[in-house]
Scaffold this motif. Structure first.
Motif, PDB file in Angstrom:
ATOM      1  N   ALA A 180       0.830  -1.203   0.000  1.00 46.76           N
ATOM      2  CA  ALA A 180       0.000   0.000   0.000  1.00 46.76           C
ATOM      3  C   ALA A 180       0.867   1.255   0.000  1.00 46.76           C
ATOM      4  CB  ALA A 180      -0.928  -0.001   1.219  1.00 46.76           C
ATOM      5  N   GLN A 181       1.950   1.239   0.788  1.00 47.29           N
ATOM      6  CA  GLN A 181       2.868   2.384   0.811  1.00 47.29           C
ATOM      7  C   GLN A 181       3.522   2.557  -0.551  1.00 47.29           C
ATOM      8  OE1 GLN A 181       5.521   1.409   4.002  1.00 47.29           O
ATOM      9  NE2 GLN A 181       4.123   2.156   5.596  1.00 47.29           N
ATOM     10  N   LEU A 182       3.899   1.452  -1.145  1.00 49.65           N
ATOM     11  CA  LEU A 182       4.514   1.497  -2.473  1.00 49.65           C
ATOM     12  C   LEU A 182       3.547   2.076  -3.497  1.00 49.65           C
ATOM     13  CD1 LEU A 182       6.830   0.695  -4.416  1.00 49.65           C
ATOM     14  CD2 LEU A 182       5.749  -1.536  -4.578  1.00 49.65           C
ATOM     15  N   ASN A 183       2.302   1.662  -3.442  1.00 47.97           N
ATOM     16  CA  ASN A 183       1.300   2.198  -4.366  1.00 47.97           C
ATOM     17  C   ASN A 183       1.096   3.687  -4.152  1.00 47.97           C
ATOM     18  OD1 ASN A 183       0.794  -0.171  -5.757  1.00 47.97           O
ATOM     19  ND2 ASN A 183      -0.781  -0.839  -4.334  1.00 47.97           N
ATOM     20  N   GLU A 184       1.117   4.118  -2.891  1.00 44.68           N
ATOM     21  CA  GLU A 184       0.965   5.547  -2.601  1.00 44.68           C
ATOM     22  C   GLU A 184       2.159   6.335  -3.155  1.00 44.68           C
ATOM     23  OE1 GLU A 184      -0.903   8.897  -1.553  1.00 44.68           O
ATOM     24  OE2 GLU A 184      -1.759   6.886  -1.449  1.00 44.68           O
ATOM     25  N   ARG A 185       3.346   5.803  -2.954  1.00 46.04           N
ATOM     26  CA  ARG A 185       4.550   6.469  -3.492  1.00 46.04           C
ATOM     27  C   ARG A 185       4.484   6.538  -5.011  1.00 46.04           C
ATOM     28  NH1 ARG A 185       9.239   3.455   0.009  1.00 46.04           N
ATOM     29  NH2 ARG A 185       8.703   4.355   2.023  1.00 46.04           N
ATOM     30  N   LEU A 186       4.056   5.455  -5.611  1.00 45.50           N
ATOM     31  CA  LEU A 186       3.945   5.407  -7.063  1.00 45.50           C
ATOM     32  C   LEU A 186       2.935   6.444  -7.561  1.00 45.50           C
ATOM     33  CD1 LEU A 186       4.874   3.972  -9.630  1.00 45.50           C
ATOM     34  CD2 LEU A 186       3.066   2.304  -9.258  1.00 45.50           C
ATOM     35  N   LYS A 187       1.840   6.587  -6.831  1.00 39.76           N
ATOM     36  CA  LYS A 187       0.829   7.589  -7.177  1.00 39.76           C
ATOM     37  C   LYS A 187       1.426   8.986  -7.111  1.00 39.76           C
ATOM     38  CE  LYS A 187      -3.612   9.357  -5.573  1.00 39.76           C
ATOM     39  NZ  LYS A 187      -4.631   9.278  -4.523  1.00 39.76           N
ATOM     40  N   VAL A 188       2.201   9.268  -6.056  1.00 39.34           N
ATOM     41  CA  VAL A 188       2.828  10.583  -5.903  1.00 39.34           C
ATOM     42  C   VAL A 188       3.818  10.825  -7.043  1.00 39.34           C
ATOM     43  CG1 VAL A 188       4.391  11.930  -4.444  1.00 39.34           C
ATOM     44  CG2 VAL A 188       2.475  10.700  -3.409  1.00 39.34           C
ATOM     45  N   VAL A 189       4.599   9.803  -7.369  1.00 40.40           N
ATOM     46  CA  VAL A 189       5.581   9.932  -8.457  1.00 40.40           C
ATOM     47  C   VAL A 189       4.878  10.204  -9.779  1.00 40.40           C
ATOM     48  CG1 VAL A 189       7.249   8.628  -9.845  1.00 40.40           C
ATOM     49  CG2 VAL A 189       7.396   8.567  -7.355  1.00 40.40           C
ATOM     50  N   ARG A 190       3.778   9.520 -10.017  1.00 39.24           N
ATOM     51  CA  ARG A 190       3.040   9.730 -11.271  1.00 39.24           C
ATOM     52  C   ARG A 190       2.439  11.126 -11.317  1.00 39.24           C
ATOM     53  NH1 ARG A 190       0.264   3.788 -11.744  1.00 39.24           N
ATOM     54  NH2 ARG A 190       2.076   2.761 -12.666  1.00 39.24           N
ATOM     55  N   GLU A 191       1.947  11.614 -10.178  1.00 41.98           N
ATOM     56  CA  GLU A 191       1.397  12.971 -10.136  1.00 41.98           C
ATOM     57  C   GLU A 191       2.490  14.002 -10.426  1.00 41.98           C
ATOM     58  OE1 GLU A 191      -0.404  13.277  -6.289  1.00 41.98           O
ATOM     59  OE2 GLU A 191      -2.172  12.121  -6.876  1.00 41.98           O
ATOM     60  N   LYS A 192       3.661  13.803  -9.810  1.00 37.72           N
ATOM     61  CA  LYS A 192       4.777  14.728 -10.060  1.00 37.72           C
ATOM     62  C   LYS A 192       5.185  14.674 -11.525  1.00 37.72           C
ATOM     63  CE  LYS A 192       6.825  14.816  -5.458  1.00 37.72           C
ATOM     64  NZ  LYS A 192       7.995  14.455  -4.643  1.00 37.72           N
ATOM     65  N   GLU A 193       5.199  13.480 -12.092  1.00 36.51           N
ATOM     66  CA  GLU A 193       5.560  13.335 -13.506  1.00 36.51           C
ATOM     67  C   GLU A 193       4.551  14.056 -14.390  1.00 36.51           C
ATOM     68  OE1 GLU A 193       6.334   9.884 -16.866  1.00 36.51           O
ATOM     69  OE2 GLU A 193       5.633   9.307 -14.895  1.00 36.51           O
ATOM     70  N   ALA A 194       3.266  13.931 -14.057  1.00 39.89           N
ATOM     71  CA  ALA A 194       2.227  14.613 -14.837  1.00 39.89           C
ATOM     72  C   ALA A 194       2.391  16.128 -14.735  1.00 39.89           C
ATOM     73  CB  ALA A 194       0.839  14.193 -14.352  1.00 39.89           C
ATOM     74  N   GLU A 195       2.704  16.629 -13.527  1.00 37.75           N
ATOM     75  CA  GLU A 195       2.926  18.066 -13.353  1.00 37.75           C
ATOM     76  C   GLU A 195       4.139  18.520 -14.157  1.00 37.75           C
ATOM     77  OE1 GLU A 195       3.324  18.826  -9.184  1.00 37.75           O
ATOM     78  OE2 GLU A 195       1.266  18.221  -8.748  1.00 37.75           O
ATOM     79  N   THR A 196       5.193  17.727 -14.110  1.00 38.56           N
ATOM     80  CA  THR A 196       6.410  18.064 -14.855  1.00 38.56           C
ATOM     81  C   THR A 196       6.127  18.093 -16.352  1.00 38.56           C
ATOM     82  OG1 THR A 196       7.761  17.042 -13.132  1.00 38.56           O
ATOM     83  CG2 THR A 196       8.809  17.397 -15.269  1.00 38.56           C
ATOM     84  N   GLN A 197       5.392  17.107 -16.840  1.00 44.98           N
ATOM     85  CA  GLN A 197       5.071  17.064 -18.263  1.00 44.98           C
ATOM     86  C   GLN A 197       4.193  18.245 -18.663  1.00 44.98           C
ATOM     87  OE1 GLN A 197       3.416  13.189 -19.014  1.00 44.98           O
ATOM     88  NE2 GLN A 197       5.433  12.234 -19.198  1.00 44.98           N
ATOM     89  N   ALA A 198       3.276  18.630 -17.785  1.00 40.64           N
ATOM     90  CA  ALA A 198       2.430  19.788 -18.083  1.00 40.64           C
ATOM     91  C   ALA A 198       3.278  21.056 -18.149  1.00 40.64           C
ATOM     92  CB  ALA A 198       1.335  19.929 -17.026  1.00 40.64           C
ATOM     93  N   GLY A 199       4.246  21.182 -17.225  1.00 42.55           N
ATOM     94  CA  GLY A 199       5.142  22.339 -17.251  1.00 42.55           C
ATOM     95  C   GLY A 199       5.986  22.371 -18.511  1.00 42.55           C
TER      96      GLY A 199
END
Length: 174
Positions: free
Chosen positions: A65-84
């Motif tokens: 569950a912690q790993l999935n949460e970290r993965l979710k955060v990483v994907r969100e950061k990646e999406a923000e970076t790609q949008a930037g």
């Protein structure tokens, strides 16, 4: 990413251990043993093993569950970076189009200026000074200077826009 791979490896290994333990507990020699959590028949030693395996499974589920949460955060950061990056790319495209238009306008002005100067030279060579040729040459030169100034102003505005975030960051750090 290496942490994610390591956690996945640990989860897989724990699940394999649990599977082997369940297989060992469900062997025919423990059929007469007492019932354990989950409806498995186990002996006295098997109960402790099942409890340990259930605890290990719960720990691995929590780690998952912690790993999935970290993965979710990483994907969100990646999406923000790609949008930037997409926004910066769009801005760069806009700037490039503006520079291209300005360059085209300057080229036309320079061609016009060269034509007017050529006519002025011909008139000067023939000894006839025509005021309208001088006026057109001056207007063409003035237009070239205005274009050059506009180009430099646009470039300066882009430099200021690029420096503003750095200045704000320096202010925030101070």
């Amino acid at each position: 990413m290496q942490q994610i791979a390591e956690l996945e490896r640990r989860i897989t290994a724990a699940l394999e251990r649990i599977g082997r333990g369940v297989e060992a507990l469900s062997a025919p020699d423990v059929a007469s043993a007492s019932a354990a959590p989950g409806g498995l028949a186990v002996s006295g030693d098997g109960e402790g093993e099942v409890a340990r395996l259930i605890e290990a499974l719960d720990e691995e589920r929590m780690a998952n569950a912690q790993l999935n949460e970290r993965l979710k955060v990483v994907r969100e950061k990646e999406a923000e970076t790609q949008a930037g990056i997409a926004a910066k790319l769009a801005e760069s495209g806009r700037q490039l189009e503006a520079y291209g238009a300005e360059l085209t306008r300057l080229r036309r002005t320079v061609i016009q200026l060269n034509g007017e100067l050529g006519k002025l030279r011909e008139a000067a060579a023939s000894g006839v000074a025509e005021p309208q040729l001088i006026n057109r040459a001056m207007l063409a030169e003035l237009e070239a200077l205005r274009g050059s100034r506009a180009s430099e102003a646009a470039e300066l505005a882009d430099i200021v826009a690029a420096l503003n975030p750095l200045i704000e960051e320096a202010r925030a750090d101070a």
